[in-house]
Enzyme design. Structure first.
Site: not given
Length: 340
Positions: A73, A78, A81, A83, A198-199, A258
């Site tokens: 994330r 980074d 936005v 680059g 998102h896995s 988890s």
């Protein structure tokens, strides 16, 4: 667009990437400057930089596997936005990390630690932008992703501008999501692949409650969400939080939970209407992204190969090279404000 015959070629694409010494890097991935594979070894400036980084990531990962989704994330925030210039790492009252979209970002501690180690061995050489890209690659590889080639030679940006953060809401439609990715020089395959991050990881309930209680002001849950999932998430996410209460966290992929393992179960969940975020479930509302989702759900290796390519492409957006930018001594501040 037909992808049926495309996926067998992904292995060849990834292999060819690994065999090349340079990659074009900027908006549209077609600039006049280049990144280099094993830049610090090739230039004899810090031969073991990537080894040092990998060692620190391994130490952190053994204690906390959540650094994999956290770094993913962080890198996304980074690169998308202005680059991949490491500007998300800067601290300050108007820094990118203070923007609402970046609430809850993690992974800063490991980047700072790696930077300290590298500064003690190769002072003023390895950029924070490269550290973030390499550390993310190593962390997600430990979680089950392929170890894709990361081209290096990035330099660090120095702009603090929270207003520049244009990361979209996770509640947008697939058309809005695709338009955003295209604005960064990426395509529908990149989008569908990168959403597969998102896995693993978590999200705040505030990004989900509209789907659970009042989708599009209907007073009802999102009809595309499996009713069992609605019940499970309602148990964890109240319709609203009271003043002073924390915004609860839920797993983006309960199948991974988890363990934070990199798998293709995310795509199976999308197909069975068990995606937690609307932006993920929306993949079925576009013919191309739906076809890719179906392919990845049944072919994990196709997803892995596409992920390697998409991460390389995202990591090449609007990079600074040559004499542009700087090599920060401390990833949290520009050299002018370092006080060293």
């Amino acid at each position: 667009m037909q992808f049926v015959n495309f996926f067998p070629l992904l292995a060849l694409v990834v292999i060819s990437l690994a065999g090349k010494a340079t990659v074009e890097a900027a908006t549209g991935l077609n600039p006049p400057v280049k990144l280099v594979w094993h830049y610090y070894k090739l230039t004899n400036t810090c031969d073991d930089a990537e080894t040092y980084i990998r060692y620190q990531v391994e130490k952190f990962y053994k204690n906390d596997s959540s650094i994999a989704p956290k770094l993913l994330r962080l890198l996304y925030s980074d690169c998308m936005v202005n680059g991949c210039d490491g500007s998300i790492l800067l601290q300050g009252p108007n820094s990118e990390r203070t923007a609402p979209q970046n609430r809850g970002l993690g992974g800063f501690v490991i980047i700072d630690k790696i930077k300290q180690v590298l500064e003690s061995r190769c002072p003023g050489v390895v950029s924070c932008a490269d550290i973030l890209n390499l550390a993310t690659r190593d962390a997600v590889h430990m979680a089950g992703a392929p170890s894709y080639p990361v081209f290096t030679g990035r330099r660090d940006g120095g702009t603090l501008n929270a207003d520049a953060v244009d990361l979209p809401s996770p509640s947008i439609s697939v058309d809005e999501s695709l338009a955003y990715f295209k604005s960064k020089g990426l395509d529908v395959l990149d989008m569908t692949t990168l959403l597969g991050a998102h896995s693993m990881g978590k999200t705040h309930c505030s990004y989900v409650v509209d789907r659970l209680y009042n989708f599009k002001n209907t007073g009802k849950p999102d009809p595309t969400m499996n009713t069992t999932l609605v019940s499970q998430l309602r148990y964890l996410c109240p319709p609203r939080t009271q003043k002073g209460q924390t915004d609860p966290l839920v797993y983006l992929n309960p199948d991974s939970g988890s363990s934070n393992r990199f798998t293709s179960s995310y795509y199976s969940r999308v197909l069975s209407h068990n995606a937690v975020l609307r932006v993920d479930q929306e993949l079925l509302n576009n013919d191309d992204s739906k076809e890719i989702t179906q392919e990845f759900a049944s072919g994990f290796e196709d997803f892995r190969k596409s992920f390697a390519l998409a991460m390389s492409r995202m990591g090449s957006i609007n990079v600074l090279t040559g004499t542009a930018g700087e090599i920060r001594r401390d990833c949290r501040v520009t050299n002018a404000n370092d006080g060293a």
